[in-house]
Design a protein around this motif. Sequence first.
Motif, PDB file in Angstrom:
ATOM      1  N   ALA A 120       0.974  -1.106   0.098  1.00 46.51           N
ATOM      2  CA  ALA A 120      -0.105  -0.055   0.170  1.00 46.51           C
ATOM      3  C   ALA A 120       0.789   1.251   0.118  1.00 46.51           C
ATOM      4  O   ALA A 120       0.412   2.063  -0.716  1.00 46.51           O
ATOM      5  N   ALA A 121       2.076   1.248   0.783  1.00 46.80           N
ATOM      6  CA  ALA A 121       2.970   2.362   0.742  1.00 46.80           C
ATOM      7  C   ALA A 121       3.463   2.405  -0.524  1.00 46.80           C
ATOM      8  O   ALA A 121       3.932   3.760  -1.129  1.00 46.80           O
ATOM      9  N   PHE A 122       3.710   1.430  -1.539  1.00 43.38           N
ATOM     10  CA  PHE A 122       4.502   1.610  -2.690  1.00 43.38           C
ATOM     11  C   PHE A 122       3.163   2.193  -3.592  1.00 43.38           C
ATOM     12  O   PHE A 122       4.037   3.130  -4.368  1.00 43.38           O
ATOM     13  N   ALA A 123       2.092   1.822  -3.715  1.00 44.94           N
ATOM     14  CA  ALA A 123       1.118   2.566  -4.384  1.00 44.94           C
ATOM     15  C   ALA A 123       1.045   4.018  -4.089  1.00 44.94           C
ATOM     16  O   ALA A 123       0.673   4.885  -4.981  1.00 44.94           O
ATOM     17  N   SER A 124       0.911   4.249  -2.679  1.00 46.93           N
ATOM     18  CA  SER A 124       0.902   5.714  -2.232  1.00 46.93           C
ATOM     19  C   SER A 124       2.163   6.462  -2.757  1.00 46.93           C
ATOM     20  O   SER A 124       2.085   7.867  -3.055  1.00 46.93           O
ATOM     21  N   CYS A 125       3.260   5.880  -2.903  1.00 42.51           N
ATOM     22  CA  CYS A 125       4.627   6.574  -3.040  1.00 42.51           C
ATOM     23  C   CYS A 125       4.423   7.286  -4.388  1.00 42.51           C
ATOM     24  O   CYS A 125       4.720   8.595  -4.679  1.00 42.51           O
ATOM     25  N   PHE A 126       3.799   6.461  -5.236  1.00 41.03           N
ATOM     26  CA  PHE A 126       3.501   7.012  -6.722  1.00 41.03           C
ATOM     27  C   PHE A 126       2.445   8.120  -6.758  1.00 41.03           C
ATOM     28  O   PHE A 126       2.589   9.162  -7.441  1.00 41.03           O
ATOM     29  N   ALA A 127       1.480   7.754  -6.133  1.00 41.87           N
ATOM     30  CA  ALA A 127       0.581   8.769  -5.940  1.00 41.87           C
ATOM     31  C   ALA A 127       0.976  10.216  -5.337  1.00 41.87           C
ATOM     32  O   ALA A 127       0.545  11.344  -5.518  1.00 41.87           O
ATOM     33  N   ALA A 128       1.751  10.001  -4.279  1.00 41.15           N
ATOM     34  CA  ALA A 128       2.358  11.184  -3.654  1.00 41.15           C
ATOM     35  C   ALA A 128       3.278  12.030  -4.501  1.00 41.15           C
ATOM     36  O   ALA A 128       3.176  13.019  -4.667  1.00 41.15           O
ATOM     37  N   MET A 129       3.995  11.486  -5.328  1.00 40.54           N
ATOM     38  CA  MET A 129       4.818  12.191  -6.513  1.00 40.54           C
ATOM     39  C   MET A 129       4.031  12.941  -7.399  1.00 40.54           C
ATOM     40  O   MET A 129       4.002  13.923  -7.510  1.00 40.54           O
ATOM     41  N   SER A 130       2.978  12.194  -7.610  1.00 38.69           N
ATOM     42  CA  SER A 130       2.200  12.860  -8.718  1.00 38.69           C
ATOM     43  C   SER A 130       1.192  13.943  -8.050  1.00 38.69           C
ATOM     44  O   SER A 130       0.987  15.173  -8.622  1.00 38.69           O
ATOM     45  N   TYR A 131       0.822  13.724  -6.670  1.00 37.20           N
ATOM     46  CA  TYR A 131       0.075  14.923  -6.288  1.00 37.20           C
ATOM     47  C   TYR A 131       1.039  16.142  -5.939  1.00 37.20           C
ATOM     48  O   TYR A 131       0.832  17.350  -6.106  1.00 37.20           O
ATOM     49  N   SER A 132       2.300  15.682  -5.590  1.00 35.37           N
ATOM     50  CA  SER A 132       3.189  16.812  -5.373  1.00 35.37           C
ATOM     51  C   SER A 132       3.560  17.652  -6.729  1.00 35.37           C
ATOM     52  O   SER A 132       3.693  18.957  -6.528  1.00 35.37           O
ATOM     53  N   GLU A 133       3.770  17.074  -7.680  1.00 34.92           N
ATOM     54  CA  GLU A 133       3.898  17.806  -9.038  1.00 34.92           C
ATOM     55  C   GLU A 133       2.771  18.849  -9.294  1.00 34.92           C
ATOM     56  O   GLU A 133       2.700  20.054  -9.376  1.00 34.92           O
ATOM     57  N   LEU A 134       1.487  18.250  -9.107  1.00 29.34           N
ATOM     58  CA  LEU A 134       0.100  18.889  -9.610  1.00 29.34           C
ATOM     59  C   LEU A 134       0.096  20.049  -8.465  1.00 29.34           C
ATOM     60  O   LEU A 134      -0.409  21.226  -8.851  1.00 29.34           O
ATOM     61  N   ALA A 135       0.361  19.766  -7.164  1.00 30.25           N
ATOM     62  CA  ALA A 135       0.108  20.798  -6.222  1.00 30.25           C
ATOM     63  C   ALA A 135       1.178  21.920  -6.305  1.00 30.25           C
ATOM     64  O   ALA A 135       0.659  23.214  -5.892  1.00 30.25           O
ATOM     65  N   SER A 136       2.371  21.478  -6.871  1.00 32.11           N
ATOM     66  CA  SER A 136       3.324  22.865  -6.889  1.00 32.11           C
ATOM     67  C   SER A 136       3.006  23.755  -8.045  1.00 32.11           C
ATOM     68  O   SER A 136       3.563  24.735  -8.111  1.00 32.11           O
ATOM     69  N   MET A 137       2.154  23.078  -9.093  1.00 23.04           N
ATOM     70  CA  MET A 137       1.990  24.045 -10.105  1.00 23.04           C
ATOM     71  C   MET A 137       0.528  24.555  -9.983  1.00 23.04           C
ATOM     72  O   MET A 137       0.128  25.636 -10.707  1.00 23.04           O
TER      73      MET A 137
END
Length: 576
Positions: A120-137
């Motif tokens: 579950a953490a592995f899946a969340s890690c990918f999601a965290a990266m995607s959320y971080s990129e979108l949140a920063s823009m």
Amino acid sequence: MAENKSFDANYVEEAGGKRSGGMGFLEQFQLRYAKVDPASYLRRPDETGVQYWGRRLGTLKPVELLHAEYGNTELRQYLNWWQLVFIGIGAIIGTGIFVLSGQAAAQNAGPAVTVSFIVAAFASCFAAMSYSELASMIPVSGSAYTYAYATMGEFVAWILGWDLILEYMVGAATVGVGWSGYFKKFFGLFGIVFADSWTEPTVIWDENPARIYYEEGHAFNVPGFVVIMLITIVLCVGIRQSSWVNSVIVIIKLIVVVLFIFAMCGFVDRSNYDPYVPPNTSGDWHYFGAPGIFAAASTVFFAYIGFDSVTTAAMEAKNPKRDLPIGIIGSLVVTTVLYIAFCTVMTGAAPYTELNTATPVITAIEAVEARTGRSWLWLKIITIIGALAGLSSVILIMLLGQTRVFYSMAKDGLFPQVFAKVHPRFKTPYIATITVGSITALLSAVLPVDLLGNMTSVGTLLAFFIVHAGVIVLRFTRPDVERWFKIPGGKYFFIVFPILGMVICVLLIAVAEVTTIWRLFVWMGVGWVIYFAYGVRHAKLHRDPIGRFAEVHAHADTSKEEVYPVQDYDYQHDRS
């Protein structure tokens, strides 16, 4: 097309006349995401009703308009990076670790539930990266709803917004049920027993076969109802007060989790790990064996829900471009390490078959008591206090996220404008907060934790899938927009991470109970009815797009233009 090419309205018009001159597919695709003329949202003279309303479903909300909304917000911008990290931790560590971890071990994975948390953490890690990129823009409240509006259009945005209602509101209700269980257990340590009639949810849910029924003697879950209403009041008072309450609670529960790990690690019975992956004997692949690990991962995925709630506080962050990615990734890293250690110790302290209780952490401590003959009353008291504090912070952050989604959707006209009203003194969306808090409290009082938790996990996976897709879309359509955080991999190889994230989301949804997926479809069906009956006709980009652009532009805070420059739009564009 050069990546630094200006995407202004004049360029769109100019390029539009060259489409017959051999424009590439990518260039035409990029034009759709460019800084469009607000008049382009209006119905064209040569457009039929079917064509117009079909185009309306794919209406995009430009990134520039979202940037301007940040400068125009009525909300108080107070939060810094460490407070955002605490918001993430406050939302993540709760029912997943204090309640669902034991249930997943007892019903699906056994001691290998630790592996389920890693998956579950592995899946969340990918999601965290995607959320971080979108949140920063795109530093605007609304989380996946806002990102979908900017990448896939209004209809998909509505689906995500409606899905987030399920995630946050039902998630908070789930935690309210868990809070009630630890509330009873705390007083039970001192011989005070509360009746089930006012401390248990009204109904019971069985997954296999699927049925929901009234439990004789269960009237109303009063503790769960009361704690949610009290937290609702705190959220109405202000973001500063809510942030400090959350920070204090997070410190308490981090101390308690670490204390449990170090106090119990010396009393682990290795025989409890044998077999580490119990064999499947029921004939249903959800129960134990290697497939059971993934079935448990779908359940405990609920434990990681929360880091995305950091993005819902974007409007109230001082420097969202930098601080949102720090809050998302920082909170996920801290909690993943704690989860792995916590579950390893818990399943070693007690046989996994005994952990299917409302308070599995206390069950593990009691198993050590029975095996060693020593009293661990002090640890049980501290652990329950930490659990109550931790669950309270999860409720607070879930309700915070839900009200900000309501606020964002109401600002766009998809919900009634009353939910966008901000209190003149407290600077919070108080009507949305009171409404969401009241409904969540009722859900917590009536529905059981397993029914609510499974629905929330599947709904969140759907949101993650759309966010991954959004990153890919904006990388190719808006390469000109500044990103403080970018998924590694350069211009093209970055795509591996969001694609893997999408695949994992699909797999985890596939292993969920069929009845859970059907409940999600029913929920979505209700949302579509509301959208087509109200939202699609009242959306501001439909009713008055030129006025919406002009309103946001005219009132934007010019002091923020250095960070988020507001573009000049041609409001008098000749539509002929």
